[in-house]
Design a protein around this motif. Structure first.
Motif, PDB file in Angstrom:
ATOM      1  N   ALA A   1       3.382   7.389   0.016  1.00  0.00           N
ATOM      2  CA  ALA A   1       2.808   6.764  -1.206  1.00  0.00           C
ATOM      3  C   ALA A   1       2.532   5.227  -1.158  1.00  0.00           C
ATOM      4  O   ALA A   1       3.438   4.559  -0.658  1.00  0.00           O
ATOM      5  CB  ALA A   1       3.422   7.138  -2.412  1.00  0.00           C
ATOM      6  N   ILE A   2       1.441   4.907  -1.876  1.00  0.00           N
ATOM      7  CA  ILE A   2       1.367   3.469  -2.016  1.00  0.00           C
ATOM      8  C   ILE A   2       1.138   3.240  -3.463  1.00  0.00           C
ATOM      9  O   ILE A   2       0.267   3.972  -4.032  1.00  0.00           O
ATOM     10  CB  ILE A   2       0.279   2.962  -1.389  1.00  0.00           C
ATOM     11  N   MET A   3       2.026   2.457  -4.329  1.00  0.00           N
ATOM     12  CA  MET A   3       1.884   2.272  -5.712  1.00  0.00           C
ATOM     13  C   MET A   3       1.735   0.864  -5.976  1.00  0.00           C
ATOM     14  O   MET A   3       2.119  -0.175  -5.311  1.00  0.00           O
ATOM     15  CB  MET A   3       3.014   2.753  -6.419  1.00  0.00           C
ATOM     16  N   VAL A   4       0.846   0.430  -6.989  1.00  0.00           N
ATOM     17  CA  VAL A   4       0.556  -0.912  -7.170  1.00  0.00           C
ATOM     18  C   VAL A   4       0.917  -1.276  -8.638  1.00  0.00           C
ATOM     19  O   VAL A   4       0.898  -0.357  -9.542  1.00  0.00           O
ATOM     20  CB  VAL A   4      -1.036  -1.432  -7.075  1.00  0.00           C
ATOM     21  N   THR A   5       1.528  -2.406  -9.108  1.00  0.00           N
ATOM     22  CA  THR A   5       1.747  -2.823 -10.341  1.00  0.00           C
ATOM     23  C   THR A   5       1.960  -4.273 -10.693  1.00  0.00           C
ATOM     24  O   THR A   5       2.021  -4.917  -9.507  1.00  0.00           O
ATOM     25  CB  THR A   5       3.323  -2.147 -10.517  1.00  0.00           C
ATOM     26  N   HIS A   6       2.010  -4.652 -11.805  1.00  0.00           N
ATOM     27  CA  HIS A   6       1.867  -5.902 -12.242  1.00  0.00           C
ATOM     28  C   HIS A   6       3.291  -6.497 -12.455  1.00  0.00           C
ATOM     29  O   HIS A   6       3.494  -7.609 -12.759  1.00  0.00           O
ATOM     30  CB  HIS A   6       1.118  -6.442 -13.023  1.00  0.00           C
TER      31      HIS A   6
END
Length: 214
Positions: free
Chosen positions: A186-191
């Motif tokens: 999995a690859i997750m992006v967040t600020h």
């Protein structure tokens, strides 16, 4: 020696063009993802996080560079910021949408969906509608809908941003455990740095945008 590498992002850049101007969203970005690894990419709004996921998913083509999958099965599941559940469909029917689109609804797939819903605490809500569920439960439904198509790679685009702080921590914990238990890459992006650090208890690697380090 057998490589455990799932995919390579090699020197990709992405520029968006309009009649008036061009905007560079990514420049010379490289990283590797190993099989079974979960990566979190952290950066401020507008730094190109969603563009990275869209390029990996094949929704966009990089202006430069390449993305190499070492796994022959490129089946990818994409979980967006909003759960995008259809309010007129039951939870069970919502989870089956991806399989319907792929014409893969059969006894085996229905049995697997039932098992996922039962395993992750939604078994009693199969005949409920999205408006009857909490925000955290809706996000779990969205993840199970994504898992139902049996993706080899999960892409998560700020999947907790619509929730309040305490709910984000709880749901990120739940979803990280589900991903681990299902043995997904999995690859997750967040600020949200705190969200990434909290979730990192379950992660192999965390990449932080240089914009946050200035």
């Amino acid at each position: 020696m057998t490589s455990n590498k799932f995919l390579e992002v090699k020197n990709i850049s992405k520029t968006y063009y309009t009649l008036e101007e061009e905007t560079k969203a990514l420049e010379n970005l490289s990283f590797d993802v190993n099989t079974g690894e979960i990566i979190v990419i952290v950066g401020p709004s507008g730094c190109g996080k969603s563009t990275i996921l869209s390029c990996i998913a094949g929704l966009l083509s990089p202006t430069e560079g390449e993305i190499i999958f070492h796994n022959k099965n490129k089946n990818t599941g994409y979980m967006f910021q909003s759960d995008h559940l259809f309010n007129w469909r039951t939870i069970m029917d919502n989870v089956l949408i991806g399989l319907e689109v792929q014409n893969k609804v059969n006894e085996r797939s229905i049995a697997r969906v039932n098992k996922l819903l039962d395993t992750y605490g939604l078994g009693d809500f199969k005949k409920h509608y999205p408006s009857q569920l909490s925000g955290g439960m809706r996000q779990r439904v969205a993840l199970i809908r994504t898992l139902a198509i049996e993706p080899e790679l999960l892409l998560l685009d700020e999947p907790f941003s619509a929730l309040d702080y305490q709910s984000r921590l709880k749901v990120s914990d739940d979803i990280a455990k589900i991903i681990r238990q299902e043995k997904k890459t999995a690859i997750m992006v967040t600020h949200d740095i705190s969200e990434a650090i909290y979730t990192k208890c379950y992660l192999c690697k965390c990449v932080i945008s240089k914009d946050y380090l200035n």
